[in-house]
Design a protein around this motif. Structure first.
Motif, mmCIF file in Angstrom:
data_model
loop_
_atom_site.group_PDB
_atom_site.id
_atom_site.type_symbol
_atom_site.label_atom_id
_atom_site.label_comp_id
_atom_site.label_asym_id
_atom_site.label_seq_id
_atom_site.Cartn_x
_atom_site.Cartn_y
_atom_site.Cartn_z
ATOM 1 N N ASP A 1 0.835 -1.200 0.000
ATOM 2 C CA ASP A 1 0.000 0.000 0.000
ATOM 3 C C ASP A 1 0.873 1.255 0.000
ATOM 4 O OD1 ASP A 1 -2.795 1.208 0.413
ATOM 5 O OD2 ASP A 1 -1.675 2.087 2.072
ATOM 6 N N GLY A 2 1.979 1.210 0.737
ATOM 7 C CA GLY A 2 2.882 2.356 0.781
ATOM 8 C C GLY A 2 3.493 2.666 -0.572
ATOM 9 N N ILE A 3 3.833 1.634 -1.334
ATOM 10 C CA ILE A 3 4.390 1.848 -2.674
ATOM 11 C C ILE A 3 3.327 2.451 -3.591
ATOM 12 C CG2 ILE A 3 5.256 0.694 -4.744
ATOM 13 C CD1 ILE A 3 6.711 -1.262 -2.890
ATOM 14 N N ARG A 4 2.131 1.893 -3.562
ATOM 15 C CA ARG A 4 1.054 2.396 -4.432
ATOM 16 C C ARG A 4 0.710 3.845 -4.117
ATOM 17 N NH1 ARG A 4 -1.106 -2.980 -3.270
ATOM 18 N NH2 ARG A 4 -0.892 -4.293 -5.137
ATOM 19 N N SER B 1 -0.305 4.489 -12.171
ATOM 20 C CA SER B 1 -0.153 3.206 -12.851
ATOM 21 C C SER B 1 1.253 2.641 -12.662
ATOM 22 C CB SER B 1 -0.459 3.389 -14.338
ATOM 23 O OG SER B 1 -0.216 2.192 -15.049
ATOM 24 N N TYR B 2 2.248 3.501 -12.721
ATOM 25 C CA TYR B 2 3.629 3.035 -12.597
ATOM 26 C C TYR B 2 3.905 2.464 -11.202
ATOM 27 C CZ TYR B 2 8.713 3.027 -12.511
ATOM 28 O OH TYR B 2 10.030 2.652 -12.376
ATOM 29 N N LEU B 3 3.427 3.149 -10.153
ATOM 30 C CA LEU B 3 3.646 2.672 -8.784
ATOM 31 C C LEU B 3 2.890 1.374 -8.520
ATOM 32 C CD1 LEU B 3 3.476 6.090 -6.919
ATOM 33 C CD2 LEU B 3 5.504 4.697 -7.301
ATOM 34 N N ALA B 4 1.679 1.256 -9.059
ATOM 35 C CA ALA B 4 0.926 0.004 -8.914
ATOM 36 C C ALA B 4 1.686 -1.148 -9.574
ATOM 37 C CB ALA B 4 -0.460 0.155 -9.529
ATOM 38 N N GLY B 5 2.330 -0.856 -10.703
ATOM 39 C CA GLY B 5 3.122 -1.875 -11.377
ATOM 40 C C GLY B 5 4.312 -2.326 -10.551
#
Length: 417
Positions: A270-273, A300-304
């Motif tokens: 969650d922290g990355i997203r 989108s990039y962080l979710a990836g």
């Protein structure tokens, strides 16, 4: 018992029967035949919970819409209520009012994106120019602070972002505490800030000639100083108090010896997203980081990145181990120096929690903060690590309570001079 679905958490409550008696003053008071029950739990951010059924059957739904006295149910409190039903014809409490409070008095939950101040008064906190009249006046009057704010590396500085945030949420807290004072012509509240002589600064409002909002900002002033301060002193006695945030010792004191848990999967993914990790840390521990792709489509990039990490056990294990080491180091630091813990206020859930310094990329440099909540289990204190914040975000929430006195949570260190 299954919880209400998202489609049913704002029910149209239908009243079945309410037995009340009219007093000589015309107010309605509960009579003995009226039902009462203890709150089993209540999710303030979801606006619903359940009462223990006094007849021993299924728990009874209680929704925020069914509470008529403005309180927010808390576990252990007892409420008078009439039996009604929601639009799915399930039994629920209506016309509910507090009978016996829980150990801690109920405090209304606050909306993280509250516009309560702006619905109550016209106040020029924002401007197309460099700054606004209200903000520039307050910043000039208050004890000098760094009010700059930049939530992520990709954003420009807002020179007074922290101050705007502070006034907005301080007003909401004050209003729920009953500390916003109104009169026939004027209204005021204590900002919680002080001038260079440590005298409290008040916000002064006057009636708005228009129908809405009912008030308009007049000035920020110190009681008895200048024309505005003299007007304030003549109009209000006593003057309102500042907001308070600490309900009990658990909100203020961090016990470094108490048991500690952390939800590592949530903290990591969650922290990355949510863009809460330093990008150089992700570059080293999450398989690389592309600033160009990040700027093109951040979400989108962080979710990836989070999905890629979750599918690579070896890489995920390496990052988790680094985070666990950083949390352990933070707990040791707190045990050595109690000032390393910073209390913060989280408006969305109306909760006090703690911020612990986290060193991710380099043990000698704090580059994030861990949000830790104190809980009581069978009367025994323990802590739960919930999520991670970038330092600028952590400072913004901590400043609602007080200016942090910390060697790691400082605007100059976070943002640069």
């Amino acid at each position: 018992m299954p919880l209400p679905t998202s489609a049913s958490t704002s029910p149209e409550l239908k009243h079945k029967l309410a037995e009340t008696t009219e007093s000589s003053a015309g107010s309605s008071e509960p009579v003995e035949s009226r039902l009462s029950a203890e709150v089993k739990f209540f999710l303030a951010d979801k606006n619903y919970g359940f009462l223990l059924n006094p007849a021993g059957g299924k728990d009874i739904l209680i929704h925020r819409n069914g509470v008529i006295d403005g309180t927010v149910p808390q576990k252990g409190a007892v409420y008078w209520f009439d039996l009604g039903e929601d639009r799915q014809q399930r039994p629920c409490a209506v016309n509910a009012s507090l009978k016996v409070g829980a150990t801690d008095a109920p405090i209304p939950a606050l909306d993280h994106d509250t516009k309560e101040l702006f619905d109550w008064a016209f106040i020029p906190l924002f401007s197309r120019d460099t700054t606004s009249k209200a903000i520039s006046d307050l910043a000039s009057l208050a004890l000098t602070e760094d009010w700059r704010y930049r939530e992520s590396p990709a954003e420009e500085f807002d020179d007074f972002g922290i101050l705007r945030n502070y006034i907005k949420f301080t007003f909401t807290r004050l209003r729920h505490e009953g500390k916003v004072i109104t009169g026939d012509r004027f209204a005021t509240f204590n900002t919680g800030l002080v001038d260079r002589f440590y005298e409290p600064i008040y916000a002064l409002f006057e009636k708005n000639g228009r129908a809405t909002p009912p008030w308009k900002w007049r000035s920020f002033c110190v009681s008895g100083q200048g024309e505005e301060g003299k007007l304030l002193a003549r109009t209000f006695e006593p003057l309102p108090k500042a907001a308070s945030y600490f309900a009990n010792i658990d909100d203020l004191y961090f016990d470094a010896e108490a048991p500690f848990d952390e939800d590592l999967d949530h903290i990591v993914l969650d922290g990355i997203r949510r863009d809460r990790y330093p990008h150089d840390f992700l570059d080293t521990y999450a398989g690389g980081f592309s600033l160009q792709e990040y700027l093109a489509n951040r979400e989108s990039y962080l979710a990836g990145i989070a999905d890629r990490l979750n599918q690579n056990d070896a890489m995920y294990r390496r990052l988790r181990n680094r985070l666990k080491d950083a949390i352990l180091l933070a707990r040791k630091r707190v045990s050595w120096n109690y000032r390393a813990v910073v209390p913060q206020y989280y408006p969305k859930h109306n909760l006090m929690s703690f911020l612990l310094p986290i060193s991710l990329s380099d043990d000698t440099k704090v580059d994030a903060a861990l949000v830790v909540q104190s809980i009581r289990v069978d009367g025994k204190l323990r802590y739960q690590g919930y999520t991670i914040y970038p330092l600028a975000y952590a400072y913004r929430n901590a400043r609602l309570v007080a200016k942090p006195i910390s060697d790691w949570l400082d605007p100059e260190r976070i943002l640069g001079t």
